[in-house]
Scaffold this motif. Structure first.
Motif, PDB file in Angstrom:
ATOM      1  N   SER A 116       0.629  -1.496   0.074  1.00 29.36           N
ATOM      2  CA  SER A 116       0.024   0.168  -0.008  1.00 29.36           C
ATOM      3  C   SER A 116       0.659   1.218   0.017  1.00 29.36           C
ATOM      4  O   SER A 116       0.379   2.357  -0.518  1.00 29.36           O
ATOM      5  CB  SER A 116      -0.840  -0.034   1.116  1.00 29.36           C
ATOM      6  OG  SER A 116      -0.256  -0.172   2.356  1.00 29.36           O
ATOM      7  N   PRO A 119       4.436   4.014  -4.206  1.00 31.52           N
ATOM      8  CA  PRO A 119       3.979   5.070  -5.003  1.00 31.52           C
ATOM      9  C   PRO A 119       3.281   4.329  -6.008  1.00 31.52           C
ATOM     10  O   PRO A 119       3.628   3.109  -6.612  1.00 31.52           O
ATOM     11  CB  PRO A 119       5.117   5.710  -5.505  1.00 31.52           C
ATOM     12  CG  PRO A 119       6.239   5.382  -4.428  1.00 31.52           C
ATOM     13  CD  PRO A 119       6.011   4.027  -3.867  1.00 31.52           C
ATOM     14  N   SER A 120       2.421   5.027  -6.836  1.00 30.99           N
ATOM     15  CA  SER A 120       1.275   4.414  -7.858  1.00 30.99           C
ATOM     16  C   SER A 120       2.186   4.082  -8.999  1.00 30.99           C
ATOM     17  O   SER A 120       1.877   3.118  -9.681  1.00 30.99           O
ATOM     18  CB  SER A 120       0.256   5.551  -8.095  1.00 30.99           C
ATOM     19  OG  SER A 120       0.820   6.845  -8.247  1.00 30.99           O
ATOM     20  N   ASP A 121       2.968   4.873  -9.382  1.00 35.07           N
ATOM     21  CA  ASP A 121       3.928   4.629 -10.571  1.00 35.07           C
ATOM     22  C   ASP A 121       4.462   3.310 -10.632  1.00 35.07           C
ATOM     23  O   ASP A 121       4.709   2.391 -11.563  1.00 35.07           O
ATOM     24  CB  ASP A 121       4.735   5.748 -11.111  1.00 35.07           C
ATOM     25  CG  ASP A 121       5.865   6.075 -10.098  1.00 35.07           C
ATOM     26  OD1 ASP A 121       5.433   5.715  -8.620  1.00 35.07           O
ATOM     27  OD2 ASP A 121       7.033   6.314 -10.348  1.00 35.07           O
ATOM     28  N   GLN A 123       3.586   0.858  -8.483  1.00 33.95           N
ATOM     29  CA  GLN A 123       2.658  -0.269  -8.273  1.00 33.95           C
ATOM     30  C   GLN A 123       1.977  -0.644  -9.744  1.00 33.95           C
ATOM     31  O   GLN A 123       1.866  -1.805  -9.857  1.00 33.95           O
ATOM     32  CB  GLN A 123       1.378   0.285  -7.445  1.00 33.95           C
ATOM     33  CG  GLN A 123       1.635   0.558  -6.103  1.00 33.95           C
ATOM     34  CD  GLN A 123       0.285   0.908  -4.938  1.00 33.95           C
ATOM     35  OE1 GLN A 123      -0.733   0.834  -5.828  1.00 33.95           O
ATOM     36  NE2 GLN A 123       0.570   1.139  -3.867  1.00 33.95           N
ATOM     37  N   ALA A 124       2.020   0.364 -10.577  1.00 31.18           N
ATOM     38  CA  ALA A 124       1.543   0.005 -11.827  1.00 31.18           C
ATOM     39  C   ALA A 124       2.381  -1.168 -12.848  1.00 31.18           C
ATOM     40  O   ALA A 124       2.028  -1.423 -13.648  1.00 31.18           O
ATOM     41  CB  ALA A 124       1.225   1.302 -12.770  1.00 31.18           C
ATOM     42  N   SER A 361       1.407  18.010  -8.546  1.00 33.89           N
ATOM     43  CA  SER A 361       1.740  16.515  -8.485  1.00 33.89           C
ATOM     44  C   SER A 361       3.268  16.314  -8.496  1.00 33.89           C
ATOM     45  O   SER A 361       3.757  15.602  -7.760  1.00 33.89           O
ATOM     46  CB  SER A 361       1.235  15.566  -9.455  1.00 33.89           C
ATOM     47  OG  SER A 361       1.451  16.237 -10.716  1.00 33.89           O
ATOM     48  N   ASN A 365       5.756  14.832  -5.673  1.00 31.59           N
ATOM     49  CA  ASN A 365       6.725  13.555  -5.950  1.00 31.59           C
ATOM     50  C   ASN A 365       7.960  13.965  -5.649  1.00 31.59           C
ATOM     51  O   ASN A 365       8.907  13.277  -5.314  1.00 31.59           O
ATOM     52  CB  ASN A 365       6.740  13.316  -7.679  1.00 31.59           C
ATOM     53  CG  ASN A 365       5.366  12.639  -8.060  1.00 31.59           C
ATOM     54  OD1 ASN A 365       4.815  12.047  -7.199  1.00 31.59           O
ATOM     55  ND2 ASN A 365       4.946  12.892  -9.206  1.00 31.59           N
ATOM     56  N   HIS A 370       2.877  10.852  -1.192  1.00 35.46           N
ATOM     57  CA  HIS A 370       1.725  10.327  -2.066  1.00 35.46           C
ATOM     58  C   HIS A 370       0.729  11.335  -2.468  1.00 35.46           C
ATOM     59  O   HIS A 370       0.088  11.825  -1.977  1.00 35.46           O
ATOM     60  CB  HIS A 370       1.031   9.231  -1.462  1.00 35.46           C
ATOM     61  CG  HIS A 370       1.843   8.110  -1.080  1.00 35.46           C
ATOM     62  ND1 HIS A 370       2.110   7.286  -2.111  1.00 35.46           N
ATOM     63  CD2 HIS A 370       2.207   7.462  -0.132  1.00 35.46           C
ATOM     64  CE1 HIS A 370       3.008   6.263  -1.570  1.00 35.46           C
ATOM     65  NE2 HIS A 370       3.005   6.477  -0.037  1.00 35.46           N
ATOM     66  N   LYS A 372      -1.640  10.617  -4.617  1.00 38.01           N
ATOM     67  CA  LYS A 372      -3.117  10.315  -4.478  1.00 38.01           C
ATOM     68  C   LYS A 372      -3.813  10.420  -3.110  1.00 38.01           C
ATOM     69  O   LYS A 372      -4.833  10.577  -2.908  1.00 38.01           O
ATOM     70  CB  LYS A 372      -3.042   8.914  -4.901  1.00 38.01           C
ATOM     71  CG  LYS A 372      -3.131   8.349  -6.236  1.00 38.01           C
ATOM     72  CD  LYS A 372      -3.531   7.023  -6.762  1.00 38.01           C
ATOM     73  CE  LYS A 372      -3.518   6.757  -8.307  1.00 38.01           C
ATOM     74  NZ  LYS A 372      -3.729   5.096  -8.484  1.00 38.01           N
TER      75      LYS A 372
END
Length: 555
Positions: A116, A119-121, A123-124, A361, A365, A370, A372
């Protein structure tokens, strides 16, 4: 769930469908009045399940060995390894990469962690198709059980453990610890291997452990969390006796009593357990009771604009992250935001800085935050602001006078106050529980440590760490929590204090007698209503003609 049952019982035009991959359907069907159940088989392929021959002591080492054994075979398909938490995932990825580097001419392996706080990038990356001939190995927490599906997974390695947060009502502490998974979780994990084709699941525990040691289902969350929010909701719906309330999974009695006590401390309940006007106002907010009270009190202290941001920040997971290999850089950036007196004010400072940079954003970063999470904070803040406007509460800023904000925080968390005992070590003023400042706290490592702090919650990991602490004045504790604290004055006898305690006790007894009298009256009225609703029956004797009302002439 009980609230839904009450609504469904009244609304015959409402159709409710409950779906889940792991729930006990028989229990749900019985709870809602023996309703029909439907089993919809998933479009899964067959999965071969392999148990360990012996119980393993080190599940990280066992998982790495199993992953290497699969990878060195001339077969295709990606791997998914289940680990309890972030630390285990990072160690597994590191050890797996090191072991693979020691093998000569070993095929390449793309090792991708997911948890969790990532970072989202990053995770993708687990969803991106890997190049031809490159196997992918995803190392995940139980987030990969149901929340997401990764295509191409053929092999699943199950450590048999997960992290659960369990609340102890006697000391008011959450323990985030590693526990064995349930049989339902194990089956769900194995099913991940059969989404896109026939697969194999390797369980790092024996078949005997699966049958004898694992629970059939995970312990329901209602039985291992703080129920203050649930109790407040049920009280607002008119439920009087919570100990006799029909829960699907009844929580421990200590949890309910502790939640009632906490709500009484905050002023949401009166001495007889009835909802106060403040409690009814608190029930309108989708937050934990202390945060509701903090928000309402902030309108009186004229600092609601700042508290609105703090409460929104507390309602999302941690906004900071520390990428692997750049921990020191991330810690250095985080220190620039820290307000020495408070972690709560540190969150406020972060949001204000983000706002000054036009909600950028790129800025988030660059500062290891985060984006999000910050966007979610912005949404929550707007929702809470709308509720404040509906409640006719004024949103006002206190400017730079942040001492008012600290006092407002103290008004909601005074029952979670701690006193300085040693270097970085505190002790809870009510329970005597040892508490420690977390190394990431703004108060940690200062030249002077405050004598008194209040904290958002106490979590047991390696130590009993205070999450989100704020320095407060001892006078504030005596002013805002008179039922626990008082200022010791020299030359003053304890007679006045004893007299005040006796008056308070007398007031509680009077309210209790009035409440009991009211309950007796309500019982009598309910009995009279039931008696009036019973139709009167006339007893007929054999041979006797019942008396009939003569028919009227005409219409």
């Amino acid at each position: 769930m009980m609230t839904i049952k009450m609504i469904v019982a009244r609304r015959h035009d409402l159709k409710l469908i409950v779906t889940s991959a792991t729930m006990d359907s028989t229990k749900f069907a019985t709870f809602f009045g023996n309703v029909p159940t439907y089993t919809i088989p998933g479009r899964t392929f067959p999965v071969d399940v392999f148990f360990s021959k012996n119980s393993c002591e080190d599940y990280v080492d066992a998982a790495v060995k199993q992953a290497l054994q699969i990878h060195l075979q001339p077969t295709e398909g990606d791997m998914l390894i289940f680990m309890p938490g972030q630390e285990d995932i990072e160690v597994t990825c590191e050890v797996l990469a090191d072991r693979l580097a020691e093998i000569d001419n070993a095929p390449q392996l793309s090792i991708l962690p997911i948890y969790s706080q990532l970072p989202s990038d990053l995770q993708a990356k687990i969803f991106q198709r890997s190049p031809e001939g490159l196997r992918k190995c995803v190392v995940a927490t139980n987030i990969a059980e149901t929340s997401l599906t990764v295509d191409g997974i053929i092999y699943v390695i199950d450590s048999g453990y997960c992290k659960l947060k369990v609340y102890n009502p006697r000391i008011g502490m959450d323990a985030l610890q590693i526990y064995p998974i349930s049989q339902a979780n194990a089956n769900q994990r194995s099913g991940r291997a059969g989404r896109t084709g026939p697969g194999q699941a390797f369980r790092l525990y024996t078949e005997r452990q699966y049958k004898d040691d694992l629970l059939s289902l995970t312990v329901p969350e209602i039985q291992r969390t703080n129920l203050a929010n649930t109790v407040l909701l049920l009280k607002s719906l008119g439920v009087v006796d919570l100990l006799q309330f029909h829960f699907m999974d009844p929580p421990p009695q200590d949890n309910i009593l502790n939640s009632l006590y906490q709500l009484w401390i905050l002023g949401a309940l009166d001495h007889t357990g009835g909802l106060t006007p403040l409690g009814r106002q608190m029930a309108e907010f989708p937050l934990d009771p202390p945060q509701c009270q903090m928000l309402i009190v902030s309108c009186q202290m004229e600092c609601s604009s700042e508290v609105l941001i703090i409460v929104s920040m507390l309602s999302v997971p941690s906004i900071f992250y520390r990428p692997k290999g750049r921990e020191e850089e991330a810690d250095g950036v985080r220190e620039k935001f820290q307000v020495p007196e408070s972690d709560h004010l540190t969150y406020l400072n972060v949001y204000n800085q983000w706002k000054q940079n036009n909600y950028s954003s790129n800025w988030a970063n660059e500062h290891f935050i985060h984006i999000k999470a910050l966007r979610k904070v912005r949404e929550v803040r707007q929702q809470l602001k709308d509720i404040l406007v509906q409640q006719r509460l004024i949103v006002k800023s206190c400017g730079t006078n942040w001492d008012v904000v600290r006092k407002c925080i103290c008004s909601a968390y005074f029952y979670q106050a701690a006193r300085l005992k040693g270097i970085g070590e505190y002790v809870n003023l009510r329970t005597g529980m040892p508490c420690h400042l977390h190394p990431t706290s703004a108060l940690y490592g200062l030249g002077t440590t405050p004598d008194y702090v209040v904290y958002h919650e106490l979590v047991m990991t390696a130590k009993e760490y205070m999450q989100c602490a704020t320095a407060v004045d001892g006078q504030w504790l005596a002013e805002l929590g008179p039922m626990f604290f008082s200022v010791k004055e020299t030359g003053r006898s304890g007679r006045a204090k004893k007299k005040q305690a006796a008056e308070h006790l007398q007031e509680m007894e009077t309210q209790m007698q009035m409440a009991q009298k009211l309950m007796e009256e309500q019982k009598i009225q309910a009995a009279q209503r039931e008696e009036a609703m019973i139709p009167k029956q006339e007893i007929l004797t054999p041979g006797a003609t019942p008396r009939r009302t003569p028919a009227r002439i005409g219409l």
